[in-house]
Write a protein that holds these residues in place. Structure first.
Motif, PDB file in Angstrom:
ATOM      1  N   ARG A   1      22.064 -11.369   8.076  1.00 20.51           N
ATOM      2  CA  ARG A   1      21.897 -11.240   9.522  1.00 20.51           C
ATOM      3  C   ARG A   1      20.794 -10.248   9.866  1.00 20.51           C
ATOM      4  NH1 ARG A   1      27.528 -11.647  12.679  1.00 20.51           N
ATOM      5  NH2 ARG A   1      28.244  -9.815  11.566  1.00 20.51           N
ATOM      6  N   ALA A   2      20.755  -9.187   9.099  1.00 14.60           N
ATOM      7  CA  ALA A   2      19.717  -8.170   9.333  1.00 14.60           C
ATOM      8  C   ALA A   2      18.337  -8.793   9.136  1.00 14.60           C
ATOM      9  CB  ALA A   2      19.920  -7.010   8.375  1.00 14.60           C
ATOM     10  N   LEU A   3      18.200  -9.566   8.078  1.00 16.98           N
ATOM     11  CA  LEU A   3      16.914 -10.197   7.796  1.00 16.98           C
ATOM     12  C   LEU A   3      16.529 -11.128   8.929  1.00 16.98           C
ATOM     13  CD1 LEU A   3      17.321 -11.054   4.015  1.00 16.98           C
ATOM     14  CD2 LEU A   3      15.898  -9.296   5.044  1.00 16.98           C
ATOM     15  N   LYS A   4      17.504 -11.890   9.397  1.00 18.73           N
ATOM     16  CA  LYS A   4      17.238 -12.853  10.456  1.00 18.73           C
ATOM     17  C   LYS A   4      16.793 -12.144  11.738  1.00 18.73           C
ATOM     18  CE  LYS A   4      19.035 -16.842  12.849  1.00 18.73           C
ATOM     19  NZ  LYS A   4      19.929 -18.005  12.728  1.00 18.73           N
TER      20      LYS A   4
ATOM     21  N   ARG B   1      17.017   0.576   3.859  1.00 21.60           N
ATOM     22  CA  ARG B   1      17.009   0.240   2.442  1.00 21.60           C
ATOM     23  C   ARG B   1      16.543  -1.195   2.247  1.00 21.60           C
ATOM     24  NH1 ARG B   1      18.547   2.394  -1.762  1.00 21.60           N
ATOM     25  NH2 ARG B   1      19.651   4.102  -0.799  1.00 21.60           N
ATOM     26  N   LEU B   2      17.003  -2.059   3.201  1.00 18.80           N
ATOM     27  CA  LEU B   2      16.617  -3.465   3.126  1.00 18.80           C
ATOM     28  C   LEU B   2      15.103  -3.592   3.274  1.00 18.80           C
ATOM     29  CD1 LEU B   2      19.265  -5.391   5.226  1.00 18.80           C
ATOM     30  CD2 LEU B   2      18.998  -5.236   2.755  1.00 18.80           C
ATOM     31  N   LEU B   3      14.551  -2.905   4.244  1.00 15.05           N
ATOM     32  CA  LEU B   3      13.114  -2.995   4.460  1.00 15.05           C
ATOM     33  C   LEU B   3      12.387  -2.577   3.198  1.00 15.05           C
ATOM     34  CD1 LEU B   3      12.862  -1.540   8.038  1.00 15.05           C
ATOM     35  CD2 LEU B   3      12.845  -3.904   7.304  1.00 15.05           C
ATOM     36  N   HIS B   4      12.924  -1.567   2.551  1.00 14.92           N
ATOM     37  CA  HIS B   4      12.308  -1.057   1.319  1.00 14.92           C
ATOM     38  C   HIS B   4      12.302  -2.108   0.225  1.00 14.92           C
ATOM     39  CE1 HIS B   4      10.771   2.898   1.177  1.00 14.92           C
ATOM     40  NE2 HIS B   4      11.819   3.441   1.749  1.00 14.92           N
ATOM     41  N   SER B   5      13.452  -2.711   0.025  1.00 13.99           N
ATOM     42  CA  SER B   5      13.590  -3.647  -1.089  1.00 13.99           C
ATOM     43  C   SER B   5      13.303  -5.111  -0.782  1.00 13.99           C
ATOM     44  CB  SER B   5      14.998  -3.523  -1.677  1.00 13.99           C
ATOM     45  OG  SER B   5      15.967  -3.956  -0.770  1.00 13.99           O
TER      46      SER B   5
ATOM     47  N   LYS C   1       9.347  -9.162  -0.513  1.00 13.68           N
ATOM     48  CA  LYS C   1       9.832 -10.456  -0.960  1.00 13.68           C
ATOM     49  C   LYS C   1      10.077 -11.457   0.175  1.00 13.68           C
ATOM     50  CE  LYS C   1      13.468 -11.828  -4.186  1.00 13.68           C
ATOM     51  NZ  LYS C   1      14.646 -11.235  -4.864  1.00 13.68           N
ATOM     52  N   HIS C   2      10.628 -10.931   1.263  1.00 14.47           N
ATOM     53  CA  HIS C   2      10.958 -11.819   2.396  1.00 14.47           C
ATOM     54  C   HIS C   2       9.913 -11.825   3.502  1.00 14.47           C
ATOM     55  CE1 HIS C   2      15.189 -12.734   1.247  1.00 14.47           C
ATOM     56  NE2 HIS C   2      14.913 -11.748   0.433  1.00 14.47           N
ATOM     57  N   ASP C   3       8.803 -11.165   3.263  1.00 14.48           N
ATOM     58  CA  ASP C   3       7.739 -11.152   4.261  1.00 14.48           C
ATOM     59  C   ASP C   3       8.266 -10.718   5.625  1.00 14.48           C
ATOM     60  OD1 ASP C   3       5.037 -11.651   4.983  1.00 14.48           O
ATOM     61  OD2 ASP C   3       5.731 -13.414   6.067  1.00 14.48           O
ATOM     62  N   LEU C   4       8.866  -9.552   5.671  1.00 13.84           N
ATOM     63  CA  LEU C   4       9.442  -9.058   6.920  1.00 13.84           C
ATOM     64  C   LEU C   4       8.463  -8.198   7.721  1.00 13.84           C
ATOM     65  CD1 LEU C   4      12.837  -7.823   5.475  1.00 13.84           C
ATOM     66  CD2 LEU C   4      12.380 -10.010   6.548  1.00 13.84           C
ATOM     67  N   PRO C   5       8.585  -8.257   9.046  1.00 10.81           N
ATOM     68  CA  PRO C   5       7.746  -7.420   9.907  1.00 10.81           C
ATOM     69  C   PRO C   5       8.332  -6.020   9.943  1.00 10.81           C
ATOM     70  CG  PRO C   5       9.206  -8.732  11.255  1.00 10.81           C
ATOM     71  CD  PRO C   5       9.450  -9.144   9.823  1.00 10.81           C
TER      72      PRO C   5
END
Length: 117
Positions: A8-11, A42-46, A50-54
């Motif tokens: 959900r965080a990624l989305k 932590r998610l943004l870090h890891s 890989k997920h091409d996040l903004p």
DNA sequence: CCACTGACTACTT
DNA sequence: CAAGTAGCCAGTG
């Protein structure tokens, strides 16, 4: 298989429009874990790579960039300014203007995992 | 399992 | 607005 919170965080993060920002805490809350701000970071870090996040659209509750100068701060600020986000003289973003909030129709639908076995 | 650490937050001085 | 303090959750050794 990722945790629901992570999915959900990624989305949510991927859904942040240009020129808008979200705080770690808000993101965590939208993902279903109020107080889980640190997990978001932590998610943004890891996962950002890989997920091409903004990742640059996620800042702290003070409207400030949490990264240290010459350690990512400059880059994040540049990316945001490039999207039209303005910074105050103290290097802060006016959250009352740039903070993004999903509309009532924004459905945290994590069904993307339906294909797992 | 305990201790330490961190791209956090809220509250108080 | 800056600095200190306490609470928070999860990854790592």
């Amino acid at each position: 298989m990722l945790d629901i919170f992570t999915q959900r965080a990624l989305k949510v993060i991927k859904a942040i429009p240009e020129g808008r920002v979200l705080t770690y805490g808000r993101t965590a809350g939208l993902a279903g874990k109020p107080g889980g701000a640190r997990q978001v970071s932590r998610l943004l870090h890891s996962m950002s790579r890989k997920h091409d996040l903004p990742w640059h659209r996620v800042i702290n509750s003070q409207g400030r960039i949490s990264l240290k100068p010459s350690h990512g701060y400059e880059l994040q600020k540049a990316l945001l300014e490039d999207e039209g986000v303005e910074f105050s003289l103290s290097g802060r973003v006016d959250l009352s203007v740039y903070l993004w909030e999903p509309g009532p129709f924004w459905d945290i639908d994590v069904i993307g995992e339906s294909g797992s076995s």
